[in-house]
Write an enzyme that holds these catalytic residues in place. Structure first.
Site, short mmCIF file in Angstrom:
data_model
loop_
_atom_site.label_atom_id
_atom_site.label_comp_id
_atom_site.label_asym_id
_atom_site.label_seq_id
_atom_site.Cartn_x
_atom_site.Cartn_y
_atom_site.Cartn_z
N ASN A 150 12.51 4.11 -37.41
CA ASN A 150 13.75 4.81 -37.74
C ASN A 150 14.88 4.55 -36.76
O ASN A 150 16.03 4.44 -37.13
CB ASN A 150 13.48 6.33 -37.81
N HIS A 151 14.54 4.47 -35.48
CA HIS A 151 15.58 4.39 -34.45
C HIS A 151 15.09 3.56 -33.27
O HIS A 151 13.94 3.15 -33.21
CB HIS A 151 15.95 5.79 -33.97
N GLU B 181 18.60 11.06 -43.49
CA GLU B 181 18.28 9.64 -43.44
C GLU B 181 19.35 8.81 -42.73
O GLU B 181 19.04 7.78 -42.11
CB GLU B 181 18.06 9.11 -44.86
N ASP C 249 20.40 4.48 -34.59
CA ASP C 249 19.65 4.55 -35.84
C ASP C 249 19.66 3.20 -36.55
O ASP C 249 20.70 2.55 -36.66
CB ASP C 249 20.29 5.62 -36.73
N ARG D 80 0.28 5.71 -36.47
CA ARG D 80 0.96 7.00 -36.54
C ARG D 80 2.45 6.65 -36.52
O ARG D 80 2.95 6.03 -35.58
CB ARG D 80 0.57 7.87 -35.35
N ASP E 41 6.43 7.53 -36.61
CA ASP E 41 7.38 8.56 -36.19
C ASP E 41 8.46 8.79 -37.26
O ASP E 41 8.84 7.87 -37.99
CB ASP E 41 8.04 8.10 -34.88
N GLU F 294 4.79 11.07 -39.66
CA GLU F 294 5.26 12.35 -39.12
C GLU F 294 6.38 12.87 -40.01
O GLU F 294 7.52 12.44 -39.92
CB GLU F 294 5.77 12.19 -37.69
N ASP G 88 5.91 17.46 -29.25
CA ASP G 88 7.26 17.95 -29.55
C ASP G 88 7.40 19.46 -29.43
O ASP G 88 8.52 19.98 -29.41
CB ASP G 88 7.67 17.52 -30.96
N ARG H 145 4.19 17.86 -21.69
CA ARG H 145 3.64 16.53 -21.45
C ARG H 145 3.13 16.43 -20.00
O ARG H 145 3.44 15.50 -19.28
CB ARG H 145 4.71 15.46 -21.72
#
Length: 381
Positions: free
Chosen positions: A7-8, A57, A66, A95, A97, A121, A187, A234
């Site tokens: 996505n990015h 989107e 993006d 997995r 994202d 996700e 997250d 984390r």
């Protein structure tokens, strides 16, 4: 399994993404430049305050550059990349994202190109919305269940809603057995940060590990980590890693149970046996080979409770998986069990063999140790 993002991208030192973008062009969704980070661009859709799916989107996640998958060059580059990644390294699964931030038709092509199991996700508690991404992809993380479990185990909502969510998911998803079930991730604040009660955590873990779906344990849960919101969730694993921790042993034991050769936990039937506001009892297997008791009620000391179990005939004997001396018999379609501080409890049919082969136990412990050692850190935003 590898964590990937389509996505990015991230910002790198020395890179400048400041490309002029015409405001009206963005409004019309033509001539869209995916790398623009001008104020005009951000004024059109506030970060993480999207109003519709088009904005989800097209707008940016936390100001990250993006990618425009509708551009043929970008699209083919991403598809070729994931195809080569699988071929070169023999990857079993991905997995993925932020799948809701990319059009579904792209994910259909991505799934084919990946030629491996893909778990997306789709971080929404809306079952209908989330289920739309299973089909384009093999499966998604079970965020609707995550939010339900959070309300049940940390906010004391009725445990009956666990079955309600499961029933609704069966109607909407193509296959609930491959959804990724989890209670902690990178997250959100950890369970113990919200509710610092180990017993409640163990009850939630029992449901994640033994219910239908793919159980996912975020590193550090077995080490009793209790970090808050990102990045506090984390925490550094070293020097806190301890194979003797109570939660480590608990997770290992239930993981071993899932590997029983005579019962396929990934797909075999799950049945609600009893449900109340503070107790939930369910079985696994067509013959109800395993019976699981969980609770969201905090209690001190021992207590004895009776539960209706009409899935068994009178005279059926069940044995505690932890202690062969703890056996119970079904009488008048009821079972009486002793609970310690409302800790989760798991029984098996007495006629059911439950191998405790030390070699198998060693393998499971080693596998879990290895997973934790390499660190299950999600580095994507």
């Amino acid at each position: 399994m590898v964590d990937v993002v389509a996505n990015h991208m991230g910002y790198t030192g020395g890179c400048c993404w400041n490309v002029d973008c015409d405001k009206q062009q963005l409004v019309n969704f033509t001539g869209f430049n995916p790398f623009n980070k001008s104020e005009d661009y951000h004024s059109l859709c506030e970060i993480m305050n999207w109003k519709n799916q088009t904005e989800v989107e097209l707008c940016r996640l936390a100001k990250l550059p993006d990618l425009n998958q509708s551009d043929q060059y970008v699209r083919s580059t991403l598809l070729n990349w994931i195809s080569e990644l699988t071929k070169k390294y023999g990857i079993d699964g991905y997995r993925i994202d932020t799948v809701t931030e990319v059009a579904k038709d792209f994910w259909s092509e991505f799934q084919v190109a990946a030629d491996a199991f893909c778990l997306g996700e789709a971080s929404s508690d809306n079952i209908t919305y989330t289920a739309e991404y299973q089909g384009p992809l093999n499966a998604v993380l079970n965020f609707p269940l995550y939010y339900t479990m959070k309300r049940v185990f940390t906010e004391n909502q009725s445990m009956k809603t666990l079955q309600t969510t499961l029933d609704q998911e069966k109607m909407k998803f193509e296959d609930i057995t491959v959804l990724g079930n989890f209670l902690d991730n990178h997250d959100f604040q950890r369970f113990l940060s919200i509710s610092p009660n180990i017993t409640l955590l163990m009850n939630n873990l029992a449901y994640v590990l033994l219910s239908q779906g793919i159980p996912i344990i975020y590193y550090g849960t077995e080490q009793v980590f209790n970090g808050g919101n990102d990045p506090e969730n984390r925490e550094a694993l070293w020097p806190h890693y301890n194979q003797k921790s109570r939660l480590y042993k608990f997770i290992s034991q239930l993981s071993l149970l899932r590997r029983r050769s005579d019962l396929d936990f990934s797909s075999d039937q799950q049945t609600e046996v009893y449900a109340a506001d503070d107790y939930f009892v369910f079985s696994r297997g067509d013959k109800h080979q395993i019976l699981i008791f969980i609770s969201n009620k905090i209690s001190d000391g021992n207590l004895t409770k009776k539960f209706p179990v009409n899935v068994y005939k009178d005279g059926t004997v069940l044995v505690n998986i932890e202690n062969d001396n703890d056996s119970v018999e079904v009488t008048h379609s009821m079972i009486e069990i002793e609970l310690y501080k409302n800790m989760p409890k798991v029984y098996r049919l007495q006629t059911d063999t439950n191998s405790s082969d030390p070699v198998r136990i060693s393998i499971i412990m080693t596998m879990l140790s290895s997973l934790v050692t390499i660190g299950i850190y999600w580095v994507a935003s």
